[in-house]
Design a protein around this motif. Structure first.
Motif, PDB file in Angstrom:
ATOM      1  N   ARG A  69      47.076  53.472  40.310  1.00  0.00           N
ATOM      2  CA  ARG A  69      48.332  53.629  41.058  1.00  0.00           C
ATOM      3  C   ARG A  69      48.831  55.068  40.958  1.00  0.00           C
ATOM      4  O   ARG A  69      49.283  55.665  41.944  1.00  0.00           O
ATOM      5  CB  ARG A  69      49.395  52.672  40.519  1.00  0.00           C
ATOM      6  CG  ARG A  69      49.152  51.216  40.864  1.00  0.00           C
ATOM      7  CD  ARG A  69      50.275  50.335  40.344  1.00  0.00           C
ATOM      8  NE  ARG A  69      49.975  48.928  40.519  1.00  0.00           N
ATOM      9  CZ  ARG A  69      50.190  48.241  41.632  1.00  0.00           C
ATOM     10  NH1 ARG A  69      50.705  48.869  42.678  1.00  0.00           N
ATOM     11  NH2 ARG A  69      49.885  46.966  41.717  1.00  0.00           N
ATOM     12  N   VAL A  85      45.356  49.455  46.378  1.00  0.00           N
ATOM     13  CA  VAL A  85      45.209  48.041  46.739  1.00  0.00           C
ATOM     14  C   VAL A  85      44.751  47.295  45.493  1.00  0.00           C
ATOM     15  O   VAL A  85      43.728  47.646  44.885  1.00  0.00           O
ATOM     16  CB  VAL A  85      44.189  47.844  47.883  1.00  0.00           C
ATOM     17  CG1 VAL A  85      43.913  46.354  48.098  1.00  0.00           C
ATOM     18  CG2 VAL A  85      44.710  48.471  49.173  1.00  0.00           C
ATOM     19  N   HIS A  86      45.500  46.287  45.098  1.00  0.00           N
ATOM     20  CA  HIS A  86      45.155  45.504  43.919  1.00  0.00           C
ATOM     21  C   HIS A  86      43.927  44.650  44.213  1.00  0.00           C
ATOM     22  O   HIS A  86      43.910  43.914  45.214  1.00  0.00           O
ATOM     23  CB  HIS A  86      46.332  44.615  43.516  1.00  0.00           C
ATOM     24  CG  HIS A  86      46.231  44.077  42.137  1.00  0.00           C
ATOM     25  ND1 HIS A  86      45.333  43.085  41.796  1.00  0.00           N
ATOM     26  CD2 HIS A  86      46.909  44.400  41.003  1.00  0.00           C
ATOM     27  CE1 HIS A  86      45.475  42.810  40.511  1.00  0.00           C
ATOM     28  NE2 HIS A  86      46.412  43.592  40.010  1.00  0.00           N
ATOM     29  N   ALA A  88      42.736  41.921  42.977  1.00  0.00           N
ATOM     30  CA  ALA A  88      42.974  40.473  43.062  1.00  0.00           C
ATOM     31  C   ALA A  88      43.615  40.108  44.394  1.00  0.00           C
ATOM     32  O   ALA A  88      43.253  39.102  45.024  1.00  0.00           O
ATOM     33  CB  ALA A  88      43.849  40.020  41.894  1.00  0.00           C
ATOM     34  N   GLU A  89      44.568  40.936  44.840  1.00  0.00           N
ATOM     35  CA  GLU A  89      45.210  40.677  46.128  1.00  0.00           C
ATOM     36  C   GLU A  89      44.239  40.926  47.274  1.00  0.00           C
ATOM     37  O   GLU A  89      44.346  40.297  48.336  1.00  0.00           O
ATOM     38  CB  GLU A  89      46.441  41.577  46.285  1.00  0.00           C
ATOM     39  CG  GLU A  89      47.538  41.348  45.257  1.00  0.00           C
ATOM     40  CD  GLU A  89      48.129  39.954  45.332  1.00  0.00           C
ATOM     41  OE1 GLU A  89      48.041  39.326  46.409  1.00  0.00           O
ATOM     42  OE2 GLU A  89      48.666  39.487  44.321  1.00  0.00           O
ATOM     43  N   ALA A  90      43.277  41.827  47.055  1.00  0.00           N
ATOM     44  CA  ALA A  90      42.281  42.095  48.092  1.00  0.00           C
ATOM     45  C   ALA A  90      41.466  40.837  48.398  1.00  0.00           C
ATOM     46  O   ALA A  90      41.031  40.623  49.531  1.00  0.00           O
ATOM     47  CB  ALA A  90      41.358  43.223  47.654  1.00  0.00           C
ATOM     48  N   HIS A  91      41.261  39.984  47.398  1.00  0.00           N
ATOM     49  CA  HIS A  91      40.529  38.729  47.594  1.00  0.00           C
ATOM     50  C   HIS A  91      41.317  37.737  48.442  1.00  0.00           C
ATOM     51  O   HIS A  91      40.748  36.745  48.926  1.00  0.00           O
ATOM     52  CB  HIS A  91      40.202  38.081  46.236  1.00  0.00           C
ATOM     53  CG  HIS A  91      39.056  38.721  45.531  1.00  0.00           C
ATOM     54  ND1 HIS A  91      37.741  38.384  45.770  1.00  0.00           N
ATOM     55  CD2 HIS A  91      39.022  39.695  44.591  1.00  0.00           C
ATOM     56  CE1 HIS A  91      36.947  39.108  45.000  1.00  0.00           C
ATOM     57  NE2 HIS A  91      37.704  39.911  44.277  1.00  0.00           N
ATOM     58  N   HIS A  92      42.588  37.989  48.620  1.00  0.00           N
ATOM     59  CA  HIS A  92      43.446  37.040  49.331  1.00  0.00           C
ATOM     60  C   HIS A  92      44.137  37.685  50.524  1.00  0.00           C
ATOM     61  O   HIS A  92      45.292  37.375  50.826  1.00  0.00           O
ATOM     62  CB  HIS A  92      44.476  36.441  48.365  1.00  0.00           C
ATOM     63  CG  HIS A  92      43.859  35.690  47.227  1.00  0.00           C
ATOM     64  ND1 HIS A  92      43.388  34.399  47.348  1.00  0.00           N
ATOM     65  CD2 HIS A  92      43.582  36.088  45.964  1.00  0.00           C
ATOM     66  CE1 HIS A  92      42.875  34.009  46.192  1.00  0.00           C
ATOM     67  NE2 HIS A  92      42.978  35.023  45.335  1.00  0.00           N
ATOM     68  N   GLY A  93      43.431  38.585  51.184  1.00  0.00           N
ATOM     69  CA  GLY A  93      43.929  39.129  52.441  1.00  0.00           C
ATOM     70  C   GLY A  93      44.158  40.615  52.474  1.00  0.00           C
ATOM     71  O   GLY A  93      44.077  41.233  53.548  1.00  0.00           O
ATOM     72  N   ASP A  94      44.459  41.226  51.312  1.00  0.00           N
ATOM     73  CA  ASP A  94      44.765  42.659  51.335  1.00  0.00           C
ATOM     74  C   ASP A  94      43.544  43.528  51.608  1.00  0.00           C
ATOM     75  O   ASP A  94      43.691  44.725  51.897  1.00  0.00           O
ATOM     76  CB  ASP A  94      45.410  43.090  50.004  1.00  0.00           C
ATOM     77  CG  ASP A  94      46.878  42.705  49.940  1.00  0.00           C
ATOM     78  OD1 ASP A  94      47.347  42.013  50.869  1.00  0.00           O
ATOM     79  OD2 ASP A  94      47.556  43.090  48.975  1.00  0.00           O
ATOM     80  N   GLU A 115      37.202  41.043  39.455  1.00  0.00           N
ATOM     81  CA  GLU A 115      37.957  41.213  40.693  1.00  0.00           C
ATOM     82  C   GLU A 115      37.382  42.350  41.541  1.00  0.00           C
ATOM     83  O   GLU A 115      37.392  42.276  42.768  1.00  0.00           O
ATOM     84  CB  GLU A 115      39.433  41.489  40.380  1.00  0.00           C
ATOM     85  CG  GLU A 115      40.174  40.320  39.744  1.00  0.00           C
ATOM     86  CD  GLU A 115      39.988  40.262  38.227  1.00  0.00           C
ATOM     87  OE1 GLU A 115      40.651  39.409  37.614  1.00  0.00           O
ATOM     88  OE2 GLU A 115      39.187  41.064  37.685  1.00  0.00           O
TER      89      GLU A 115
END
Length: 333
Positions: A69, A85-86, A88-94, A115
């Motif tokens: 960051r 871009v996190h 873990a969040e990338a796995h769910h749409g980011d 991740e």
């Protein structure tokens, strides 16, 4: 409430020095590695980012994520568009934020963060260049990366050799080195930095011009050379600048009279009552153009040891004035 047997001051400071020594040595070791293959990899990473038409997408988990960051923010503020871009969040749409025009810069000391490794195949299919900052070049991340930046450390500063300490320092320093080299390569200037920091002190210094902070129009105390001393003092008092300009019929600056001049003449025992503005003024005073930076006015005032400066146009015509209070209100100083 837990109690601790706290060591003495000498032991505490010895432990602190040892931690700093370990981290400092990690940086020195990394610097030396740049003389070999690691240096070639670093140069390739710079070229990949310079060729990027999108953004540098920084990813990392845990402590590496915190470093990531910061690195994304440093890149963005020094001329390289970047975002974090996190994973873990990338796995769910980011992951939709990442385009083929981007470059992914992934941070992981072990190179085995689930991740991150779970995204490698998708990034490859998208054709997104992958750069890695990792301490394990033979890890899953290292093997899949197009370029590996070696951030390996011999030992963590943590006495258990577990908590990320020296390794995160190495990641941070290597990322800073990357940002600095990119900054230099892009010809990034202080003015560019200021545009990214308009609310900061540097932004104010480099984006604020004299015309933005000067007094103008009727707010500028000015009199003709034949003006009586009493009228000169009335003009100074009414405008509250602590000085008045003496100008000719075309408002070209002839001189200035300040509160300091008044004090010095009174101390010298001069009878001012019968004198004119021309007789008491300081001729050819310091002036500055309104198109210059306010920071340049600060430098001029400090060099001349004055608190007020007159502002003129290219023909020497008075267009404004400012003093240190004006600059302080604008937070230029």
């Amino acid at each position: 409430m837990a109690t601790f047997d706290v060591p003495g001051t000498d032991i505490l400071l010895s432990q602190a020095r040892q931690a700093l020594q370990i981290e400092a040595q990690a940086l020195l070791d990394m610097r030396e590695r740049l003389s070999g293959p690691s240096g070639q990899s670093f140069a390739r990473a710079v070229h990949v980012i310079l060729a990027c038409t999108g953004r540098v997408v920084v990813m990392g988990m845990g402590k590496s994520g915190h470093v990531g960051r910061k690195l994304a923010a440093t890149l963005a503020s020094t001329g390289t568009p970047a975002m974090f871009v996190h994973p873990a969040e990338a796995h769910h749409g980011d992951l939709g934020m990442v385009t083929p025009q981007d470059v992914v810069l992934a941070l992981s000391n072990s190179g085995e963060s689930e991740e991150l490794t779970g995204l490698l195949a998708v990034l490859k299919r998208q054709g997104v260049p992958l750069l890695a900052i990792t301490g394990k070049a033979d890890s899953s991340l290292g093997r899949h990366a197009d370029v590996v930046l070696d951030s390996a450390v011999a030992v963590e500063a943590c006495p258990l050799n577990l908590a990320p300490t020296a390794s995160t320092t190495a990641q941070l320093a290597l990322g800073d080195a990357l940002a600095v080299v990119l900054l230099e390569a892009r010809g990034f200037k202080p003015e560019d930095f200021a545009r990214s920091h308009p609310g900061g002190s540097l932004g104010r210094r480099l984006l604020t011009h004299v015309r933005d902070v000067m007094r103008s129009g009727d707010a500028v105390p000015a009199v003709g050379p034949a003006t009586s001393f009493s009228d000169l003092m009335r003009e100074m008092s009414a405008k509250g600048l602590g000085a008045a300009a003496i100008v000719d019929a075309q408002r070209r600056v002839l001189g200035i009279f300040t509160d300091g001049d008044l004090r010095r003449k009174i101390e010298a025992g001069i009878d001012l009552r019968a004198l004119t503005a021309e007789a008491v003024m300081t001729p050819s005073p310091a002036t500055i153009g309104d198109q210059l930076l306010a920071a340049e006015a600060v430098a001029l005032m400090e060099a001349r040891r004055i608190t007020t400066v007159l502002v003129v146009d290219a023909q020497g015509v008075l267009v404004g004035a400012l003093n240190t209070n004006d600059l302080m209100r604008a937070k230029v100083i």
